[in-house]
Design a protein around this motif. Sequence first.
Motif, PDB file in Angstrom:
ATOM      1  N   GLU A  46     -12.509  -4.438 -14.891  1.00  0.00           N
ATOM      2  CA  GLU A  46     -13.438  -4.038 -16.009  1.00  0.00           C
ATOM      3  C   GLU A  46     -12.706  -3.016 -16.937  1.00  0.00           C
ATOM      4  N   ASP A  47     -12.814  -2.052 -17.219  1.00  0.00           N
ATOM      5  CA  ASP A  47     -12.263  -1.140 -18.155  1.00  0.00           C
ATOM      6  C   ASP A  47     -11.302  -0.347 -17.659  1.00  0.00           C
ATOM      7  N   ILE A  48     -10.817  -0.210 -16.481  1.00  0.00           N
ATOM      8  CA  ILE A  48      -9.779   0.792 -15.565  1.00  0.00           C
ATOM      9  C   ILE A  48      -8.575   0.507 -16.274  1.00  0.00           C
ATOM     10  N   PRO A  49      -7.857   1.454 -17.058  1.00  0.00           N
ATOM     11  CA  PRO A  49      -6.441   1.193 -17.189  1.00  0.00           C
ATOM     12  C   PRO A  49      -5.817   1.060 -16.078  1.00  0.00           C
ATOM     13  N   PRO A  50      -4.702   0.102 -16.161  1.00  0.00           N
ATOM     14  CA  PRO A  50      -3.849  -0.057 -14.846  1.00  0.00           C
ATOM     15  C   PRO A  50      -3.255   1.009 -14.154  1.00  0.00           C
ATOM     16  N   ALA A  51      -2.875   1.952 -15.007  1.00  0.00           N
ATOM     17  CA  ALA A  51      -2.170   3.107 -14.431  1.00  0.00           C
ATOM     18  C   ALA A  51      -3.099   3.842 -13.563  1.00  0.00           C
ATOM     19  N   PHE A  52      -4.325   4.010 -14.188  1.00  0.00           N
ATOM     20  CA  PHE A  52      -5.435   4.978 -13.329  1.00  0.00           C
ATOM     21  C   PHE A  52      -5.793   4.084 -12.202  1.00  0.00           C
ATOM     22  N   CYS A  53      -5.830   2.594 -12.290  1.00  0.00           N
ATOM     23  CA  CYS A  53      -6.403   1.792 -10.983  1.00  0.00           C
ATOM     24  C   CYS A  53      -5.228   2.117  -9.813  1.00  0.00           C
ATOM     25  N   ALA A  54      -4.287   2.172 -10.381  1.00  0.00           N
ATOM     26  CA  ALA A  54      -3.153   2.114  -9.223  1.00  0.00           C
ATOM     27  C   ALA A  54      -3.065   3.629  -8.469  1.00  0.00           C
ATOM     28  N   LEU A  55      -3.464   4.786  -9.432  1.00  0.00           N
ATOM     29  CA  LEU A  55      -3.476   6.180  -8.964  1.00  0.00           C
ATOM     30  C   LEU A  55      -4.846   6.114  -7.948  1.00  0.00           C
ATOM     31  N   TYR A  56      -5.741   5.495  -8.353  1.00  0.00           N
ATOM     32  CA  TYR A  56      -7.209   5.641  -7.382  1.00  0.00           C
ATOM     33  C   TYR A  56      -6.857   4.834  -6.083  1.00  0.00           C
ATOM     34  N   VAL A  57      -6.140   3.613  -6.352  1.00  0.00           N
ATOM     35  CA  VAL A  57      -5.931   2.892  -4.920  1.00  0.00           C
ATOM     36  C   VAL A  57      -5.184   3.708  -4.159  1.00  0.00           C
ATOM     37  N   ALA A  58      -3.949   4.400  -4.541  1.00  0.00           N
ATOM     38  CA  ALA A  58      -3.180   5.095  -3.857  1.00  0.00           C
ATOM     39  C   ALA A  58      -3.837   6.214  -3.329  1.00  0.00           C
ATOM     40  N   ALA A  59      -4.335   6.829  -3.982  1.00  0.00           N
ATOM     41  CA  ALA A  59      -5.137   8.390  -3.755  1.00  0.00           C
ATOM     42  C   ALA A  59      -5.997   8.241  -2.731  1.00  0.00           C
ATOM     43  N   ALA A  60      -6.907   7.097  -2.542  1.00  0.00           N
ATOM     44  CA  ALA A  60      -8.049   6.958  -1.653  1.00  0.00           C
ATOM     45  C   ALA A  60      -7.006   6.889  -0.276  1.00  0.00           C
ATOM     46  N   ARG A  61      -6.132   6.724   0.043  1.00  0.00           N
ATOM     47  CA  ARG A  61      -5.581   6.387   1.233  1.00  0.00           C
ATOM     48  C   ARG A  61      -5.423   7.856   1.783  1.00  0.00           C
ATOM     49  N   VAL A  62      -5.196   8.895   1.013  1.00  0.00           N
ATOM     50  CA  VAL A  62      -5.069  10.254   1.859  1.00  0.00           C
ATOM     51  C   VAL A  62      -6.359  10.611   2.501  1.00  0.00           C
ATOM     52  N   CYS A  63      -7.400   9.754   2.216  1.00  0.00           N
ATOM     53  CA  CYS A  63      -8.836   9.938   2.796  1.00  0.00           C
ATOM     54  C   CYS A  63      -9.168   8.818   3.542  1.00  0.00           C
ATOM     55  N   PRO A  64      -8.555   8.532   4.912  1.00  0.00           N
ATOM     56  CA  PRO A  64      -8.928   7.275   5.219  1.00  0.00           C
ATOM     57  C   PRO A  64     -10.499   6.940   5.241  1.00  0.00           C
ATOM     58  N   GLY A  65     -10.604   5.697   4.722  1.00  0.00           N
ATOM     59  CA  GLY A  65     -11.815   5.091   4.732  1.00  0.00           C
ATOM     60  C   GLY A  65     -12.617   5.164   3.562  1.00  0.00           C
ATOM     61  N   LEU A  66     -12.134   6.272   2.534  1.00  0.00           N
ATOM     62  CA  LEU A  66     -12.713   6.321   1.207  1.00  0.00           C
ATOM     63  C   LEU A  66     -12.148   5.223   0.501  1.00  0.00           C
ATOM     64  N   ASP A  67     -12.967   4.605  -0.431  1.00  0.00           N
ATOM     65  CA  ASP A  67     -12.721   3.312  -1.181  1.00  0.00           C
ATOM     66  C   ASP A  67     -12.420   4.033  -2.477  1.00  0.00           C
ATOM     67  N   TRP A  68     -11.277   3.346  -2.965  1.00  0.00           N
ATOM     68  CA  TRP A  68     -10.838   3.652  -4.358  1.00  0.00           C
ATOM     69  C   TRP A  68     -11.814   3.467  -5.255  1.00  0.00           C
ATOM     70  N   SER A  69     -12.801   2.687  -5.145  1.00  0.00           N
ATOM     71  CA  SER A  69     -14.005   2.303  -6.351  1.00  0.00           C
ATOM     72  C   SER A  69     -14.836   3.991  -6.381  1.00  0.00           C
ATOM     73  N   ILE A  70     -14.867   4.576  -5.479  1.00  0.00           N
ATOM     74  CA  ILE A  70     -15.460   6.003  -5.771  1.00  0.00           C
ATOM     75  C   ILE A  70     -14.681   6.891  -6.488  1.00  0.00           C
TER      76      ILE A  70
END
Length: 320
Positions: A46-70
């Motif tokens: 969609e319209d997510i800048p790649p650098a932000f996408c990578a941050l969302y995916v990586a940061a979601a892992r600090v809360c197990p089960g939280l989806d990056w898309s949130i």
Amino acid sequence: MMVKLGAAVGAVLLVAVLAAAGVVNAVSSLFGSSSSGHVNCAKPIEDIPPAFCALYVAAARVCPGLDWSILAAIGKIETDHARLDTPGVTSGENFAGAGGPMQFLEPTFAGVLGRHKLPPGGATPPSRYNPHDAVYAAAFYLCDSGAPQDLHKAIFAYNHADWYVRDVLAQARRYADAANLGTGNCAEVRAATPAARVAIEFACAQLGQAYVWGGDGEAEGGFDCSGLTKAAYHAAGVELPRTAHTQHDAGPLVPAGETLLPGDLVFYGTSRDIHHVGLYIGAGQMIHAPTFGQVVTIGPYRWPGDDYYGATRPHSAVST
């Protein structure tokens, strides 16, 4: 496990104020999730800048089960992934005191830092204006507020408004669906659930195998269409019936007009005679065992004059 088919006070982000200023984007859709570990941020989502996408995916892992898309949805609604040209995004504050790409109040951000140590990669000291620090802080804040067990509660804590919760979930579904529509090839499998991914990877490993009527695999010298799909889903922990018709009837059916997801089974024929089935892998492509004299291959799931009948989603029966 084999599944058998056929049988906080004050310290929140003041997005409501931004909404009154007309800067919040609400998207009408349905929420869904995807596997953060399989999201490819190198390809546009969609319209997510790649650098932000990578941050969302990586940061979601600090809360197990939280989806990056949130996280991505919050980043979109708050500041359009830091692209919003208004005070309080890259510096300063809006008139309510919010700042940064995830629109933290300074006390809220400080509270997160008091409870959690942010991973390396951000500012020194951590800053709510630094995308790395802001996104990780948002993930920790959501987790502290009840995510992923109670997403509504967690998102409501982020901003006390039911409309905000609905809009975040809707935007999250849009992003998750965009990430999981598949690539149409075996070199880069993309799927919404682990079960779908395993089934596709199994089928990809059978490319070039001979078509054999009634064939269930190597022991019979190859596969027929339903033998291939049955074996693929057996590998994923889902037990399907043997024939194309009974596999269709086992469901669950994909409503007509709904976007297909990788791992869906696509069927051909009529209500009285469903004679063929394939495994959808995205981009309009399926893996299937076509007919006598041919081999397991990848091809379009629709073609002129086909008798496409419908689809099922057996991977929805297994989420982990």
